[in-house]
Design a protein around this motif. Structure first.
Motif, PDB file in Angstrom:
ATOM      1  N   MET A   1      10.677  -2.874  12.187  1.00  0.00           N
ATOM      2  CA  MET A   1       9.807  -2.803  11.115  1.00  0.00           C
ATOM      3  C   MET A   1       8.874  -1.704  10.904  1.00  0.00           C
ATOM      4  O   MET A   1       7.526  -2.185  12.167  1.00  0.00           O
TER       5      MET A   1
ATOM      6  N   GLU B   1       1.377   3.633  -1.152  1.00  0.00           N
ATOM      7  CA  GLU B   1       2.398   3.283  -3.036  1.00  0.00           C
ATOM      8  C   GLU B   1       3.947   4.003  -3.065  1.00  0.00           C
ATOM      9  O   GLU B   1       5.077   3.866  -3.177  1.00  0.00           O
TER      10      GLU B   1
ATOM     11  N   ILE C   1       7.256  -2.659   4.361  1.00  0.00           N
ATOM     12  CA  ILE C   1       6.384  -3.515   4.141  1.00  0.00           C
ATOM     13  C   ILE C   1       5.251  -3.892   4.054  1.00  0.00           C
ATOM     14  O   ILE C   1       4.800  -3.686   5.060  1.00  0.00           O
TER      15      ILE C   1
ATOM     16  N   GLY D   1       6.861   3.515  -0.201  1.00  0.00           N
ATOM     17  CA  GLY D   1       7.838   2.514  -1.032  1.00  0.00           C
ATOM     18  C   GLY D   1       8.597   1.784  -0.688  1.00  0.00           C
ATOM     19  O   GLY D   1       8.012   0.584   0.717  1.00  0.00           O
ATOM     20  N   ASP D   2      10.096   1.940  -0.347  1.00  0.00           N
ATOM     21  CA  ASP D   2      10.866   1.113   0.648  1.00  0.00           C
ATOM     22  C   ASP D   2      10.968   1.553   2.067  1.00  0.00           C
ATOM     23  O   ASP D   2      11.419   0.054   3.288  1.00  0.00           O
ATOM     24  N   GLU D   3      10.585   2.196   2.757  1.00  0.00           N
ATOM     25  CA  GLU D   3       9.643   2.265   4.002  1.00  0.00           C
ATOM     26  C   GLU D   3       8.816   1.313   4.627  1.00  0.00           C
ATOM     27  O   GLU D   3       9.315   2.041   6.088  1.00  0.00           O
TER      28      GLU D   3
ATOM     29  N   SER E   1       4.168   8.838   7.513  1.00  0.00           N
ATOM     30  CA  SER E   1       5.704   8.809   7.529  1.00  0.00           C
ATOM     31  C   SER E   1       5.461  10.421   9.050  1.00  0.00           C
ATOM     32  O   SER E   1       6.310  10.474   9.605  1.00  0.00           O
TER      33      SER E   1
ATOM     34  N   ARG F   1       4.289  -8.695   1.210  1.00  0.00           N
ATOM     35  CA  ARG F   1       4.808 -10.881   1.842  1.00  0.00           C
ATOM     36  C   ARG F   1       3.217 -11.176   2.490  1.00  0.00           C
ATOM     37  O   ARG F   1       2.540 -10.656   2.910  1.00  0.00           O
TER      38      ARG F   1
ATOM     39  N   GLY G   1       5.563  -6.737  -4.042  1.00  0.00           N
ATOM     40  CA  GLY G   1       6.867  -6.729  -3.537  1.00  0.00           C
ATOM     41  C   GLY G   1       5.541  -7.123  -1.514  1.00  0.00           C
ATOM     42  O   GLY G   1       6.678  -7.452  -1.121  1.00  0.00           O
TER      43      GLY G   1
END
Length: 113
Positions: A61, A16, A23, A19-21, A2, A44, A42
């Motif tokens: 992304m 882990e 894909i 999270g949503d930050e 990050s 893909r 979650g």
């Protein structure tokens, strides 16, 4: 990851916490994925040898790719994605490291593999 967007790998526990930050892309070969029967929740699934055809859907992304052990397959996919301008990292130790960390898994959907 990050704080330093130039990193090329992330640990299971670090992934882990994102999270949503980010894909999560499961790029295990079909036989390895179906043989395991499990995946990161979650995630893909994308065929690792077809990245040229699906990479564009992740433009702009942040993604993390994983294979079984975090070696050749996910490294190649991560490199390809990065070369196309996608912010991509790989999961250190792959799916096996995720499981060994005691992190959650879910059954692979029949339609995914």
């Amino acid at each position: 990851m990050s704080q330093n967007h130039n990193e090329i790998s992330v640990s299971a526990t670090e992934l882990e916490t994102l999270g949503d930050e980010i894909i999560i892309l499961d790029v295990r070969k079909p036989a390895a994925r179906s043989g395991s029967g499990l995946a990161i929740p979650g995630a893909r699934w994308r065929h690792p040898f077809d990245a040229a055809n699906w990479a564009g859907e992740f433009k702009g992304m942040r993604v993390a790719a994983y294979c079984v052990h975090g070696h050749e397959v996910s490294q190649a996919v991560r490199g390809y994605l990065a070369d196309t301008g996608i912010e991509a990292v790989l999961l250190e130790g792959g799916f096996e490291a995720w499981k060994q960390s005691g992190l959650p898994v879910e059954p692979v959907a029949d339609t995914d593999a």
